[in-house]
Every structure is written in C-alpha cells, then in structure tokens.
Design an enzyme around this catalytic site. Structure first.
Site, PDB file in Angstrom:
ATOM      1  N   CYS A 103       0.836  -1.206   0.000  1.00  0.00           N
ATOM      2  CA  CYS A 103       0.000   0.000   0.000  1.00  0.00           C
ATOM      3  C   CYS A 103       0.870   1.256   0.000  1.00  0.00           C
ATOM      4  O   CYS A 103       1.910   1.302   0.646  1.00  0.00           O
ATOM      5  CB  CYS A 103      -0.948  -0.024   1.187  1.00  0.00           C
ATOM      6  SG  CYS A 103      -2.126  -1.393   1.092  1.00  0.00           S
ATOM      7  N   SER A 135      -2.791  -0.361  12.408  1.00  0.00           N
ATOM      8  CA  SER A 135      -2.232  -0.373  11.064  1.00  0.00           C
ATOM      9  C   SER A 135      -1.341   0.846  10.907  1.00  0.00           C
ATOM     10  O   SER A 135      -1.554   1.874  11.558  1.00  0.00           O
ATOM     11  CB  SER A 135      -3.359  -0.323  10.035  1.00  0.00           C
ATOM     12  OG  SER A 135      -2.876   0.055   8.773  1.00  0.00           O
TER      13      SER A 135
END
Length: 554
Positions: free
Chosen positions: A192, A469
C-alpha cells in the site's frame, strides 16, 4: 561452504543423487547453494508479482556464480484480514514465516539466502529469520504500489477507502463517492502506497544495511527494481566469500539507527514491535526506553500518507530513503561507518543522494518537529509502555483528557462507533486485544478510520492493548503493556474514568486511587481463552507482551 554438509564426501552420495534429480549438475557441486526465500501469493497485491522477481533473482544468482533454490513462505494480507477473525492471524503469521524460513535454510544448509518479502508481517518475519539463522543474506522487497488518483487528481491510498466507510456511515459521503474511491485507491501491484507498516519496514531495511538504496521507495511496477535484484545477487556472493553475516551488520547501534530513520519518516507503530523482535532474534537486549532517547535527537523530516497526501513514490522522486539517511548521518544522528551488504559503509551507500524536493523531504532546519514521529508513553495505565505515532496526530494537540468509554473487543467498539455512541471528548478503550488476549494483537484500522471518517479525529482518543495499522492516524495509542489478559491496569478501567494523555511529557495517566484499584483487582478473574485449539491457542500460551516485541518464548 555450509552446503558441503549435504554435497561432499562418500556418505553424501544419496544426497547428491537427490540433488541431481533437482537439476544440480556435477560442475555445480562446488558452487554456493543459495536459498531464494520468496513470498509470492496471488491474493496479496503486494506479493502477486513476486514470482517474476524470483525468476530474475535466480538468473542473477546463476550469473554471479551461485546455484539458486526457490522456496516460499506463507503470508497474510492485513487489509483483507482487517476487521474480522482473520486479523488475529496477522501478527502470529510473522512467527510462522520466521520458523518456516529457518527450517528450510538449516535443513538444506544453504550458503546464503536471497529474501523477497514485501508486506506487513512477511518482511519482519524474514528479517527475524535472517538474524536467527545468521547465514549471509540480502533483501529486495516487492516495492510500493503506485498511489491511486481521483478523477480530479487527488492522491488516494487504502486508508482513503477505510476512512470513506466511516464518512459514508455518518452521512458525509454518498455510496457512489465511496465506490469511486474503492475502485481507484489501489491501482497496481505492490505494498500500500503510504508510510504504512510494509513500506516502513522496507525503508528500515535500507538503514539496517541489509537492502540496497531504493528498496523502500522504488514502486513495484518500476523495471529499476530488477536492477536492484541483479546487484543484490552479486553482493550476496561477495558476502558468502567474505563470510559477512547478518549479525555482523545488525548490532545494537544498527537498531538505534533504524529507529532514527523511523522517527525521521514517522513510520508505523508496528515498526517498534517488529524491530524489537528482530533485536531479540539477534540476541540484542534492546531497552524500550532507548526509543525516546533516539526521538530526542532525530527531527521529523518527512510526512507521508496517512500524515499527508504524499506517497512513497513522491519520496523516491524527492531523493528517497537514501537522501533522508544522508541528512541524518551528516547531522550526527546516525553512524555512517557501519558495514552493509555492499561491503561499503552506510555513508558510502548514500553519499550520492540529494534532496530534490524540500516540500516532501525537509532538512534539519525546516523539520516538521525537532523530535521524531514516534513516542513511547509511560504511566500508571501503561507501566511497561505504549506507542503512539505522534507524527500522525494533529500538531495542535499536545494533551488530551477525556472520559473512558470501554469495550472488551474491537468488534464491540466498531459497532458502537458506527452507531454514534462515541462522543467528542471521550477516550475509547479497546482491551483484551493484546498478543495473548486477542489472541494475535489485531490491528485497529477499522475503528480509527471510523473515528476519522465521522470527523472525530481530533476530538476522540483511542487506546488499546492491541495495535494499529500503519495507516491509522489521530490520537491512537497502542501496545499498552501489560495487556488486559495478563491483568494489566487497562483491564480495570471503567466507563467514566478520566484518562490524561500528554504527548510532550510522553505520559498516559489514569485517575484512580490505590484503594479503588485494589478493589477492582479483587473482583477480576483471568478470562477464558477465546481460542482453545489450533495455532492461535498455542500462540496465546507462548507469546510475550508487546513491550518485548510480541515474540514467542518456550
């Protein structure tokens, strides 16, 4: 060579017979055997292209004079596993990856290992295996994803989608707008695109000295990554010839410097967990308090998504991790004379680097903050420490005091946040989600994103014995130790208790008298394990607290 154990001598004739069946020729028996530790997996966008990387690596190893043998590890996509039982397997998968790599490497006596990781737990798992086995090693990651773009040109990442869910549930976004973001946020293969856990760890590998410049920022779709692979293969053969091993490169000073880069780039809080675990495997007794000492001498130079709209590709175009490392070395925050996989010093590796865009990478004089982007907090609620990514907190927030609203699971908290039960000025407490209690210490991206999406990012704090995260932002404090399942103070917090967070003093305090705390302790019993069979049951019995890296101890 190590591999002589399986290929030399009369009594190894059966072994050689099997090696011949695997394609090894007579003239290959005197060459170094190289394990290619890959992590190609179709369902993980950050790993779906790694089969091609392995082919390039094997060809490069042969050209450099070695004999490659590819093997694969497992992997978990944290984004896909987020918000359900799958997330409980994420952190524990790190230990499986480490154990699996160790097993193949030592069972077959490889002379060197070429590691190809990329995403969240795969990279630290392989790093742990490298220092545990201490066999000459190089790393080339899969690279970051290109950033998504809206039709208007606004930068998108996976966090845009998670926060979009919160915005939709609170009426701030239409279903059509959310669908557009969903379809555009993740356009290519790769990890990502922001400074989330995968890219944090892949950048740290450059500072550790185990990966080449460009490893952390060259996008996955760039053909330049193939050049990294080819160069790394040559360096690996040289490391084998000179017997330079991972523990020669990864020292206590190296861990300090890795955290220095982390501070300068505002890396994921998960880097603390993983770097402590790597230190543990290298038999380095690294004290958590050193991290704040590092933060004091390292300015915050580079804000990347989720702290800004900049992506890893923007960082690469601005000079890359190498330019940040050079800046840190020249200001005296990092030692530049350490050995690396190139055979050259850390400074020699980055001497060519230049900051070409000071909006993306700042200098010491124009830093976002004179101190680093991560902090370890202590106090009566976290006697053994807690972690916050201060670089992803609104700069206007120095302290936060609020009433606790307590949840015993992430799912319970998520439901109530979505229902509007969490109000401005509260401290959301999510407990029994630590390494033992989770089990598996799940990430809290869904709750933090819901808070952001509802417009409460500067008005609500969230604390947990779970973790976050790298895409999480706001007043999000994780890794609270000891965890609730071990009877840590967080187990005794009740609705309405006042909690004070001080980001300047790095404290997290809970207003409670000793008498009241003793009364609450008397009524507490250790909860039944949530999982009673399978890997997670074993993991919960063996895993240690977050302040030691969440490693497993026998």
């Amino acid at each position: 060579m190590r591999s002589n154990m399986i290929k030399k001598g009369i009594d190894r004739a059966p072994h050689r017979s099997l090696l011949r069946a695997a394609g090894v020729k007579e003239e290959d028996m005197d060459k170094p055997f190289i394990g290619v530790c890959n992590s190609y997996i179709d369902i993980i966008p950050g790993h779906m292209h790694l089969n091609k990387f392995a082919e390039v690596a094997k060809e490069a190893i042969i050209e450099a004079g070695g004999i490659p043998f590819e093997f694969n590890t497992i992997g978990v996509d944290d984004g896909i596993a987020m918000g359900h039982i799958g997330m409980r397997y994420s952190l524990p998968s790190r230990e499986i990856i480490c154990d699996a790599a160790e097993t193949v490497i030592n069972a077959h006596w490889f002379d060197g290992v070429f590691y190809i990781p990329n995403c969240d737990k795969i990279t630290p798992g392989m790093l742990m295996a490298a220092v545990r086995t201490n066999v000459p090693a190089v790393f080339v990651s899969g690279g970051p994803m290109e950033a998504g773009r809206t039709k208007e040109g606004k930068s998108l990442s996976l966090v845009s989608v998670f926060e979009g869910v919160g915005a939709f549930s609170s009426g701030k976004m239409t279903r059509e707008e959310l669908l557009e973001i969903e379809q555009l946020a993740c356009p290519t293969c790769g990890s990502c695109s922001g400074m989330f856990t995968a890219n944090s760890m892949n950048s740290l590998m450059e500072m550790l000295g185990l990966a080449l410049p460009g490893n952390g920022t060259l996008v996955a779709t760039s053909t330049e990554r193939h050049n990294l692979i080819k160069d790394a293969a040559k360096h690996l053969i040289n490391l084998i010839e000179k017997d330079i091993r991972p523990r020669d490169i990864v020292t206590e000073e190296t861990i300090d410097d890795a955290f220095a880069l982390d501070m300068a780039m505002g890396g994921s809080t998960n880097t603390v967990l993983h770097t402590l675990a790597i230190a543990n495997e290298a038999e380095i007794d690294y004290d958590l308090t050193r991290i704040n000492e590092v933060a004091e001498r390292v300015p915050y130079l580079c804000k990347i998504s989720p702290a800004s709209d900049y992506s890893m590709d923007d960082v690469h175009k601005a000079g890359g991790v190498a330019a940040i490392m050079k800046e840190l070395i020249e200001m005296g925050a990092v030692k530049g004379d350490r050995i690396t996989i190139t055979g050259k010093s850390l400074y020699e590796n980055v001497a060519h680097a230049q900051i070409t865009n000071t909006d993306v990478i700042r200098t010491k004089e124009t830093a976002y903050s004179p101190v680093g982007g991560l902090s370890i907090l202590y106090g009566n609620l976290a006697p053994d420490g807690a972690v916050i990514k201060v670089g992803a907190v609104d700069p206007s927030i120095k302290t936060f005091t609020g009433e606790a609203i307590v949840f015993n699971s992430q799912e319970e908290a998520q439901e109530q946040i979505n229902n509007g039960a969490v109000k401005e000025g509260q401290v959301v407490v999510i407990r029994y989600e630590g390494p033992k209690g989770g089990p598996g210490m799940p990430e809290m991206l869904a709750p933090t994103s819901a808070i952001q999406g509802r417009g409460l990012g500067t008005k609500v704090a969230l604390i947990t014995d779970g973790r976050f995260s790298g895409a999480s932002r706001g007043i999000s404090i994780g890794h609270i130790s000891p965890e609730a399942a071990e009877g840590g103070p967080i187990a005794f917090v009740e609705n309405g208790d006042m909690i004070k967070i001080d980001l300047i003093e790095r404290t997290i305090e809970w207003e409670i008298s000793e008498e009241e705390l003793a009364k609450r302790r008397e009524g507490w019993t250790e909860p039944e394990p949530k999982v009673k069979k399978g890997y997670l049951a074993r993991y919960s019995k063996l895993v240690t607290s977050a302040n030691t890296g969440g490693v497993m101890k026998i």
